[in-house]
Design a protein around this motif. Sequence first.
Motif, PDB file in Angstrom:
ATOM      1  N   ALA A 195       0.906  -1.125   0.067  1.00 21.08           N
ATOM      2  CA  ALA A 195      -0.098   0.123  -0.053  1.00 21.08           C
ATOM      3  C   ALA A 195       0.867   1.147   0.065  1.00 21.08           C
ATOM      4  O   ALA A 195       1.986   1.207   0.689  1.00 21.08           O
ATOM      5  N   GLU A 196       0.635   2.284  -0.823  1.00 21.07           N
ATOM      6  CA  GLU A 196       1.473   3.319  -0.980  1.00 21.07           C
ATOM      7  C   GLU A 196       0.555   4.501  -0.524  1.00 21.07           C
ATOM      8  O   GLU A 196      -0.472   4.745  -0.991  1.00 21.07           O
ATOM      9  N   ALA A 197       1.184   5.374   0.514  1.00 20.14           N
ATOM     10  CA  ALA A 197       0.269   6.421   0.843  1.00 20.14           C
ATOM     11  C   ALA A 197       1.178   7.632   0.815  1.00 20.14           C
ATOM     12  O   ALA A 197       2.278   7.670   0.976  1.00 20.14           O
ATOM     13  N   ILE A 236      -4.321  12.139   3.919  1.00 21.83           N
ATOM     14  CA  ILE A 236      -3.751  10.877   3.688  1.00 21.83           C
ATOM     15  C   ILE A 236      -4.343  10.467   2.159  1.00 21.83           C
ATOM     16  O   ILE A 236      -5.670  10.334   2.215  1.00 21.83           O
ATOM     17  N   ILE A 237      -3.699   9.851   1.102  1.00 16.72           N
ATOM     18  CA  ILE A 237      -4.032   9.395   0.068  1.00 16.72           C
ATOM     19  C   ILE A 237      -3.396   8.266  -0.140  1.00 16.72           C
ATOM     20  O   ILE A 237      -2.168   8.038  -0.132  1.00 16.72           O
ATOM     21  N   VAL A 238      -4.073   6.795   0.024  1.00 17.24           N
ATOM     22  CA  VAL A 238      -3.597   5.598   0.032  1.00 17.24           C
ATOM     23  C   VAL A 238      -4.027   4.847  -1.175  1.00 17.24           C
ATOM     24  O   VAL A 238      -5.329   4.996  -1.588  1.00 17.24           O
ATOM     25  N   LYS A 239      -3.054   3.916  -1.770  1.00 16.43           N
ATOM     26  CA  LYS A 239      -3.393   3.146  -2.936  1.00 16.43           C
ATOM     27  C   LYS A 239      -2.845   1.976  -2.749  1.00 16.43           C
ATOM     28  O   LYS A 239      -1.551   1.872  -2.374  1.00 16.43           O
ATOM     29  N   SER A 240      -3.816   0.794  -3.094  1.00 20.76           N
ATOM     30  CA  SER A 240      -3.042  -0.326  -3.001  1.00 20.76           C
ATOM     31  C   SER A 240      -4.076  -1.234  -4.200  1.00 20.76           C
ATOM     32  O   SER A 240      -5.031  -1.333  -4.190  1.00 20.76           O
ATOM     33  N   GLY A 241      -3.034  -1.618  -5.150  1.00 23.88           N
ATOM     34  CA  GLY A 241      -3.672  -2.096  -6.468  1.00 23.88           C
ATOM     35  C   GLY A 241      -4.367  -1.132  -6.967  1.00 23.88           C
ATOM     36  O   GLY A 241      -4.105  -0.094  -7.400  1.00 23.88           O
ATOM     37  N   ALA A 268      -7.459  -0.110  -5.658  1.00 26.15           N
ATOM     38  CA  ALA A 268      -8.207   0.662  -4.647  1.00 26.15           C
ATOM     39  C   ALA A 268      -7.482   1.677  -4.181  1.00 26.15           C
ATOM     40  O   ALA A 268      -6.336   1.745  -4.031  1.00 26.15           O
ATOM     41  N   THR A 269      -8.287   2.936  -4.165  1.00 31.00           N
ATOM     42  CA  THR A 269      -7.628   4.121  -3.767  1.00 31.00           C
ATOM     43  C   THR A 269      -8.628   4.825  -2.497  1.00 31.00           C
ATOM     44  O   THR A 269      -9.809   4.589  -2.616  1.00 31.00           O
ATOM     45  N   LEU A 270      -8.013   5.343  -1.697  1.00 31.38           N
ATOM     46  CA  LEU A 270      -8.789   6.069  -0.682  1.00 31.38           C
ATOM     47  C   LEU A 270      -8.169   7.288  -0.177  1.00 31.38           C
ATOM     48  O   LEU A 270      -7.234   7.385  -0.013  1.00 31.38           O
ATOM     49  N   SER A 271      -9.196   8.570  -0.282  1.00 32.67           N
ATOM     50  CA  SER A 271      -8.475   9.768   0.309  1.00 32.67           C
ATOM     51  C   SER A 271      -9.260   9.992   1.773  1.00 32.67           C
ATOM     52  O   SER A 271     -10.357  10.137   1.941  1.00 32.67           O
ATOM     53  N   ILE A 272      -8.270   9.950   2.621  1.00 29.45           N
ATOM     54  CA  ILE A 272      -8.821  10.334   4.028  1.00 29.45           C
ATOM     55  C   ILE A 272      -8.692  11.667   4.381  1.00 29.45           C
ATOM     56  O   ILE A 272      -7.690  12.294   4.438  1.00 29.45           O
ATOM     57  N   GLY A 273      -9.856  12.210   4.864  1.00 31.04           N
ATOM     58  CA  GLY A 273      -9.945  13.545   5.287  1.00 31.04           C
ATOM     59  C   GLY A 273      -9.946  14.636   4.241  1.00 31.04           C
ATOM     60  O   GLY A 273      -9.662  14.335   3.072  1.00 31.04           O
ATOM     61  N   SER A 274     -10.011  15.981   4.499  1.00 33.08           N
ATOM     62  CA  SER A 274      -9.720  17.049   3.468  1.00 33.08           C
ATOM     63  C   SER A 274      -9.103  18.226   4.109  1.00 33.08           C
ATOM     64  O   SER A 274      -9.120  18.260   5.373  1.00 33.08           O
ATOM     65  N   ARG A 275      -8.870  19.178   3.505  1.00 36.33           N
ATOM     66  CA  ARG A 275      -8.112  20.540   3.686  1.00 36.33           C
ATOM     67  C   ARG A 275      -9.034  20.983   4.776  1.00 36.33           C
ATOM     68  O   ARG A 275      -9.043  21.510   5.718  1.00 36.33           O
ATOM     69  N   LEU A 310       5.408   5.038   2.852  1.00 38.69           N
ATOM     70  CA  LEU A 310       4.799   6.650   2.907  1.00 38.69           C
ATOM     71  C   LEU A 310       5.983   7.240   1.958  1.00 38.69           C
ATOM     72  O   LEU A 310       7.069   7.052   1.987  1.00 38.69           O
ATOM     73  N   LEU A 311       5.403   7.978   0.878  1.00 37.76           N
ATOM     74  CA  LEU A 311       6.207   8.469  -0.305  1.00 37.76           C
ATOM     75  C   LEU A 311       6.563   9.954  -0.130  1.00 37.76           C
ATOM     76  O   LEU A 311       5.645  10.531   0.426  1.00 37.76           O
ATOM     77  N   ASN A 312       7.726  10.192  -0.489  1.00 41.48           N
ATOM     78  CA  ASN A 312       8.400  11.553  -0.425  1.00 41.48           C
ATOM     79  C   ASN A 312       8.270  12.432   0.812  1.00 41.48           C
ATOM     80  O   ASN A 312       8.058  13.632   0.520  1.00 41.48           O
TER      81      ASN A 312
END
Length: 366
Positions: free
Chosen positions: A225-227, A235-240, A242-249, A322-324
Amino acid sequence: MGKDTIKLTRKIQLRVDAPTKEEKKEVYDTLYRWQNRSFRAANLIVSHLYVQERIKEFLYLSEGIRYRLADEKKAEDGILNRSKMNCTYRVVSDRFKGEIPTNILANLNNNIINNFRNNLPEYSRGERSLANFRRNIAFPFGPIGIHGLSYKEEKKAFCFRLFSIPLKTYLGKDYTDKRSLLEQVIAGKIKLCTSKIQLKKQKIYLLAVFEFEKEKHSLKPEVIAEASLSLEYPIIVKSGKATLSIGSREEFLYRRLAIQAAQKRAQSGATYCRPGKGRKRKTKAVERFFELEKNYVSNRLHVYSRKLIDFCIKHKAGTLILLNQEDKMEIAKKEDGFLLRNWNYYELMTKIKYKASKAGIELIVD
């Protein structure tokens, strides 16, 4: 292969379990005496440790002196008459014996030695100043310091004796897992490790450390899973696929900026507040908003990190990347003061690291 257990710390408020005012006062006097002796002992220990490590730089000593920080019975040129760890323990034990339980001194000595060893390279390079312990230090004690931990129905509290001091828990409404953890300790399902007592504003807190097995999930290490953490979407997370955006500004910042604005108004109006007890009374509203903001941020980051780990468990991702993150934090420090002030990268990463470890997920920070 990592450990199969994980340690968790919970802050639990305690009250003195004594019937009379005089007995309660005696308990408080004892606890504050132990805190004072721990404070003095801690600074004494770290001073001795530093001198031991730096003795080779004492160029003004005679050239005929040979030194080696080892027991003279085990090494020919050893300058210690006992083991290195026992040296500092004996120093504080001889000085404070009878004033504080030796179990507290032994655990304090072990903790300080371990921290000193971890920070020694930075001390040697001059990148870190020597630890300086304050008077409000939380003093540690081993599991043997707690006797007779049990739940008393008539008092609706968990009662125990800390060495010879009768104490009971105050959990309030307890929307957390503290009650459950204490029940599991009594049942022998989990272990209570070396913990600490903290005295703050005439209140007693137990910083209890629980050790238990990691959660068992059918995770696959090859599933990744890449977040990505950012302010636009926490948080934006992707696995295969499937993608999920958690929360917002908007969700995160709206409430936080509102609290900051209220705090600013309270600061402006503090000048005209009735003093009563001086600065403390005048800034009471400001402090309340400060705590409110801190608690709000902590709650939001707990929710975001929990949703991220639940996503990984749902998709059986055994590895989380966790990327970058290093690049983003450097940019925030140099260019965006607003971002640095209002976004808590480090705290969020800490919560993600803890929850990933608890679930058995390997965390990689890119």
